[in-house]
Design a protein around this motif. Structure first.
Motif, PDB file in Angstrom:
ATOM      1  N   ASN A   1       0.660  -0.915   0.001  1.00 50.17           N
ATOM      2  CA  ASN A   1      -0.067   0.244   0.013  1.00 50.17           C
ATOM      3  C   ASN A   1       0.863   1.213  -0.031  1.00 50.17           C
ATOM      4  N   GLU A   2       1.908   1.224   0.747  1.00 50.69           N
ATOM      5  CA  GLU A   2       2.673   2.469   0.636  1.00 50.69           C
ATOM      6  C   GLU A   2       3.525   2.666  -0.485  1.00 50.69           C
ATOM      7  N   TYR A   3       3.988   1.634  -1.146  1.00 49.00           N
ATOM      8  CA  TYR A   3       5.153   1.810  -1.840  1.00 49.00           C
ATOM      9  C   TYR A   3       5.017   1.222  -3.523  1.00 49.00           C
ATOM     10  N   ILE A   4       4.296   0.125  -3.553  1.00 41.03           N
ATOM     11  CA  ILE A   4       4.054  -0.354  -4.954  1.00 41.03           C
ATOM     12  C   ILE A   4       3.054   0.159  -5.792  1.00 41.03           C
ATOM     13  N   ASN A   5       3.575   0.590  -7.145  1.00 36.26           N
ATOM     14  CA  ASN A   5       2.849   0.842  -8.130  1.00 36.26           C
ATOM     15  C   ASN A   5       1.680   1.932  -7.584  1.00 36.26           C
ATOM     16  N   ILE A   6       2.098   2.849  -6.922  1.00 35.10           N
ATOM     17  CA  ILE A   6       1.032   3.974  -6.374  1.00 35.10           C
ATOM     18  C   ILE A   6       0.570   4.725  -7.537  1.00 35.10           C
ATOM     19  N   GLU A   7      -0.602   4.874  -7.725  1.00 32.69           N
ATOM     20  CA  GLU A   7      -1.426   5.445  -8.765  1.00 32.69           C
ATOM     21  C   GLU A   7      -2.244   7.083  -8.243  1.00 32.69           C
ATOM     22  N   THR A   8      -1.978   7.520  -7.529  1.00 36.10           N
ATOM     23  CA  THR A   8      -2.612   8.877  -7.058  1.00 36.10           C
ATOM     24  C   THR A   8      -1.712   9.804  -6.710  1.00 36.10           C
ATOM     25  N   PRO A   9      -1.794  10.907  -7.183  1.00 34.23           N
ATOM     26  CA  PRO A   9      -2.483  11.455  -8.252  1.00 34.23           C
ATOM     27  C   PRO A   9      -2.216  11.127  -9.733  1.00 34.23           C
ATOM     28  N   TYR A  10      -0.932  10.561  -9.714  1.00 29.96           N
ATOM     29  CA  TYR A  10      -0.450  10.222 -11.088  1.00 29.96           C
ATOM     30  C   TYR A  10      -0.590   8.837 -11.383  1.00 29.96           C
ATOM     31  N   LYS A  11      -1.002   8.449 -12.724  1.00 29.58           N
ATOM     32  CA  LYS A  11      -1.366   7.160 -12.922  1.00 29.58           C
ATOM     33  C   LYS A  11      -0.728   6.786 -14.337  1.00 29.58           C
ATOM     34  N   LEU A  12       0.181   6.027 -14.534  1.00 30.35           N
ATOM     35  CA  LEU A  12       0.738   5.704 -15.634  1.00 30.35           C
ATOM     36  C   LEU A  12       0.051   4.939 -16.599  1.00 30.35           C
ATOM     37  N   ILE A  13      -0.172   5.619 -17.643  1.00 30.55           N
ATOM     38  CA  ILE A  13      -0.986   4.733 -18.794  1.00 30.55           C
ATOM     39  C   ILE A  13      -0.212   4.033 -19.944  1.00 30.55           C
ATOM     40  N   LYS A  14       0.575   4.719 -20.294  1.00 34.83           N
ATOM     41  CA  LYS A  14       1.750   3.954 -21.071  1.00 34.83           C
ATOM     42  C   LYS A  14       2.833   4.851 -21.449  1.00 34.83           C
ATOM     43  N   HIS A  15       4.083   4.083 -22.086  1.00 34.11           N
ATOM     44  CA  HIS A  15       5.222   4.729 -22.160  1.00 34.11           C
ATOM     45  C   HIS A  15       6.096   4.220 -23.251  1.00 34.11           C
ATOM     46  N   LYS A  16       6.843   4.770 -24.009  1.00 36.63           N
ATOM     47  CA  LYS A  16       7.521   4.183 -25.059  1.00 36.63           C
ATOM     48  C   LYS A  16       8.877   4.767 -24.978  1.00 36.63           C
ATOM     49  N   ILE A  17       9.929   3.960 -25.135  1.00 31.82           N
ATOM     50  CA  ILE A  17      11.357   4.461 -25.069  1.00 31.82           C
ATOM     51  C   ILE A  17      11.835   4.257 -26.546  1.00 31.82           C
ATOM     52  N   PHE A  18      12.429   5.513 -26.960  1.00 28.13           N
ATOM     53  CA  PHE A  18      12.981   5.204 -28.474  1.00 28.13           C
ATOM     54  C   PHE A  18      14.599   5.431 -28.176  1.00 28.13           C
ATOM     55  N   ASP A  19      15.263   4.630 -29.190  1.00 24.43           N
ATOM     56  CA  ASP A  19      16.610   4.654 -29.235  1.00 24.43           C
ATOM     57  C   ASP A  19      17.016   5.932 -30.171  1.00 24.43           C
ATOM     58  N   ILE A  20      17.595   6.860 -29.787  1.00 21.52           N
ATOM     59  CA  ILE A  20      17.792   8.102 -30.918  1.00 21.52           C
ATOM     60  C   ILE A  20      19.279   8.247 -31.177  1.00 21.52           C
TER      61      ILE A  20
ATOM     62  N   GLU B   1      13.609  19.479   0.377  1.00 20.35           N
ATOM     63  CA  GLU B   1      14.981  18.739   0.500  1.00 20.35           C
ATOM     64  C   GLU B   1      14.092  17.155   0.584  1.00 20.35           C
ATOM     65  N   SER B   2      12.637  17.006   0.505  1.00 21.54           N
ATOM     66  CA  SER B   2      12.311  15.794   0.911  1.00 21.54           C
ATOM     67  C   SER B   2      12.554  14.832  -0.293  1.00 21.54           C
ATOM     68  N   TYR B   3      12.522  13.405   0.335  1.00 23.81           N
ATOM     69  CA  TYR B   3      12.867  12.530  -0.651  1.00 23.81           C
ATOM     70  C   TYR B   3      11.865  11.502  -0.519  1.00 23.81           C
ATOM     71  N   GLU B   4      11.739  10.595  -1.311  1.00 22.37           N
ATOM     72  CA  GLU B   4      10.771   9.382  -1.410  1.00 22.37           C
ATOM     73  C   GLU B   4      11.196   8.232  -2.286  1.00 22.37           C
ATOM     74  N   TYR B   5      11.007   7.047  -1.673  1.00 22.63           N
ATOM     75  CA  TYR B   5      11.160   5.835  -2.493  1.00 22.63           C
ATOM     76  C   TYR B   5       9.937   5.494  -3.250  1.00 22.63           C
ATOM     77  N   GLY B   6       9.969   4.848  -4.355  1.00 19.54           N
ATOM     78  CA  GLY B   6       8.753   4.224  -4.845  1.00 19.54           C
ATOM     79  C   GLY B   6       9.180   2.918  -5.409  1.00 19.54           C
ATOM     80  N   VAL B   7       8.243   2.006  -5.584  1.00 19.14           N
ATOM     81  CA  VAL B   7       8.796   0.663  -5.950  1.00 19.14           C
ATOM     82  C   VAL B   7       7.735   0.295  -7.282  1.00 19.14           C
ATOM     83  N   GLY B   8       8.455  -0.364  -8.231  1.00 25.88           N
ATOM     84  CA  GLY B   8       7.475  -0.591  -9.412  1.00 25.88           C
ATOM     85  C   GLY B   8       7.579  -2.219  -9.613  1.00 25.88           C
ATOM     86  N   VAL B   9       6.587  -2.861  -9.967  1.00 29.19           N
ATOM     87  CA  VAL B   9       6.493  -4.302 -10.159  1.00 29.19           C
ATOM     88  C   VAL B   9       5.851  -4.391 -11.581  1.00 29.19           C
ATOM     89  N   HIS B  10       6.358  -5.050 -12.233  1.00 29.91           N
ATOM     90  CA  HIS B  10       5.838  -5.677 -13.730  1.00 29.91           C
ATOM     91  C   HIS B  10       6.762  -6.629 -14.360  1.00 29.91           C
TER      92      HIS B  10
END
Ligand SMILES: [Zn+2]
Length: 561
Positions: free
Chosen positions: A429-448, A526-535
């Motif tokens: 609940n605290e760290y993994i794939n947190i979606e509020t207020p920002y929720k990732l819809i999709k992303h694409k990375i291009f090699d340029i 100066e605040s910092y936070e960790y976030g965890v993503g699982v996929h």
């Protein structure tokens, strides 16, 4: 308390004892007395179905000798033995043992019960102790010896008529309260009567019917007997220790050093008064020293379950090996040491188990790692990260361990102990794939890297912010960099700096997932936070970790600040 009421125990003179220099190098012959000594001591003795279930458990555990009762003493014991024989429940490699007093009508009835068996151990006994000779039987030494000899004669006669093979066991009952030279005299008379020799051994069982002194004295008694038999090779020396002084296991181990070949014992030490010696502790003590215990005890929870069901007794939570709490560490320093020990064990891929505070690997008894560590307010970060690592597979960065253990600390101060499940759900609940207020819809990375740009990667990211989708673009030299710059360029998001990044695979196999850990610092304060993503996709997990960290910063600085 008037201690003058009690007298000192008479030790025996054995100045050149050799047992202290010996080592136990193999398992003794085990004989279970659960269905006899154990059963007779139950508040509610086992019914026939429970006896069958217990017998089958004992067979499955690998006992080759099982005392099934005192068939001449009661109808149920008689019927149970008949059922075992008639329903063919005794495997070929298992010998059942029956107990009877050395009295004629009881011995005769015992042989009736044995009809149809191809082998059996007939165990006769009479009390030889000084006290019982005096206050119970009022008989002389010669009269007591005569009971044993007459009993043996009758067993011998009936054995010759019996279709199967009979092995004789004789117990000078209350051996520990008997003069050793007199006990020897009776045992020798029994063996002579039986015609014992190397090919026709007699089991001489030397019970600590009541544990009367320190284990070294019992060991002296056993060594004295072993040294003084006229022919040691015609004797199988058996011990049958009880636990009156709480030293049953120690007495047995010292008796083995002193020369005993065989041990009569019960599961979890059930038996008269303080119980018989516990065979599970004895066997697993051997196991923990790299000696084959000759018993199959890996399904510990199941053994406990059948035992508790049949006996209606409970295994105390701190009982060696089987107790609920024996693989649990409450102290933070213990948890930390276990955590480090388990890591080293895995990393070194050693064949030898060496983990602090855990004499054996709980997995060998099919016990879970899960209950090893429980977190309470005294636990440090070691315990919390141990649960996440060992149970759930998350190897947290060091700083995140410290941060998260503070969260758990707060909960445990309020609620006391925190379970493993609770630790994980809290982490989730605290760290993994947190979606509020920002929720990732999709992303694409291009090699340029070929496009004459100063950057190697371009990121296109779609994020939902309060129900509205924002499409952003950023550039960087790696995917993480490119995504972070996309967020920083847009006014809709908090500007951040990347402080730490790590990732690892979570599970093996086709359903493998990756966990990514991102530490972001807010550029606004100066605040910092960790976030965890699982996929399943490592890059996606990383972007999700970043979004999670941003959401956590948002929560602490924007919303609450
Ligand atoms: Zn006993």
């Amino acid at each position: 308390m008037n201690h003058h009421k009690y007298k000192k125990f008479e030790t025996i003179k054995l100045k050149d004892r050799t047992w202290p220099d010996n080592e136990i190098i193999k398992a003794p012959v085990w004989c279970s007395v659960d269905l006899r000594d154990g059963n007779q001591a139950l508040i509610t003795p086992m019914n026939i179905d429970e006896k069958v279930e217990m017998f089958q458990l004992l067979v499955n555990l690998g006992f080759k000798e099982i005392e099934v009762g005192f068939p001449s003493s009661s109808q149920i014991e008689y019927d149970f033995l008949r059922l075992l024989i008639e329903d063919n429940l005794i495997p070929d490699d298992v010998t059942v043992q029956v107990l009877t007093q050395a009295r004629e009508h009881l011995i005769r009835r015992t042989f009736d019960a044995l009809e149809g068996l191809d082998k059996a151990i007939v165990h006769i006994y009479n009390s030889t102790s000084i006290l019982q000779r005096d206050v119970v039987f009022n008989k002389s030494k010669d009269e007591i010896k005569k009971i044993a000899v007459e009993g043996t004669k009758l067993v011998k006669t009936l054995s010759e008529e019996f279709s199967g093979k009979v092995i004789l066991e004789y117990s000078p009952e209350s051996f520990t309260g008997t003069e050793v030279d007199y006990a020897l005299d009776v045992c020798e008379a029994v063996m002579d009567t039986w015609g014992a020799d190397e090919n026709n051994k007699v089991i001489i069982n030397l019970p600590s019917t009541v544990e009367m002194d320190t284990p070294n004295v019992y060991a002296d008694q056993i060594e004295w007997m072993c040294r003084n038999f006229t022919n040691r090779d015609r004797v199988i020396v058996s011990v049958h220790p009880h636990n009156d002084r709480g030293c049953g296991v120690a007495s047995t181990e010292l008796a083995l050093l002193a020369g005993a070949d065989r041990v009569e014992a019960t599961l979890f030490g059930n038996g008269e008064r303080t119980g018989n010696v516990d065979v599970i502790t004895l066997a697993l003590n051997l196991f923990s020293h790299g000696i084959d215990p000759k018993l199959e005890l890996s399904q510990m929870n199941q053994i406990k379950e059948v035992y508790e069901k049949c006996t209606k007794m409970e295994v105390p939570p701190r009982h060696p090996y089987g107790g609920q709490l024996v693989f649990t560490a409450f102290s933070g320093s213990h948890q930390d040491a276990i955590n480090k020990g388990m890591h080293a064990y895995k990393e070194r891929k050693s064949d030898i188990w060496e983990v602090p505070y855990l004499p054996i690997d709980p997995a060998d008894l099919n016990r879970q790692y899960e209950p090893i560590v429980r977190i309470n307010s005294q636990s440090g970060k070691g315990g919390v990260s141990f649960v996440l690592d060992t149970v759930y597979g998350y190897n947290l960065p060091k700083q995140l361990r410290v941060d998260f253990s503070k969260v758990i600390q707060k909960i445990s101060e309020k609620e006391g102990e925190v379970s493993s499940e609770k630790i994980f759900s809290c982490f989730d609940n605290e760290y993994i794939n947190i979606e509020t207020p920002y929720k990732l819809i999709k992303h694409k990375i291009f090699d340029i890297s070929d496009e004459n740009s100063e950057f190697e990667r371009k990121a296109e990211v779609s994020v939902e912010v309060n129900g509205e989708v924002k499409n952003i673009v950023g550039y960087g030299n790696g995917p993480i960099d490119a995504v972070k710059n996309a967020f920083n360029k847009s006014d809709d998001f908090i500007d951040t700096k990347l402080l730490d990044y790590s990732e690892h695979a979570l599970t093996s196999g086709s359903s493998a997932k990756a966990a990514a850990y991102i530490k972001l610092k807010s550029l606004e304060n100066e605040s910092y936070e960790y976030g965890v993503g699982v996929h399943p996709n490592i890059t996606t997990a990383t972007v999700m970790a970043m979004v999670s960290a941003m959401n956590r910063i948002y929560k602490t600085t924007v919303k609450e600040g």
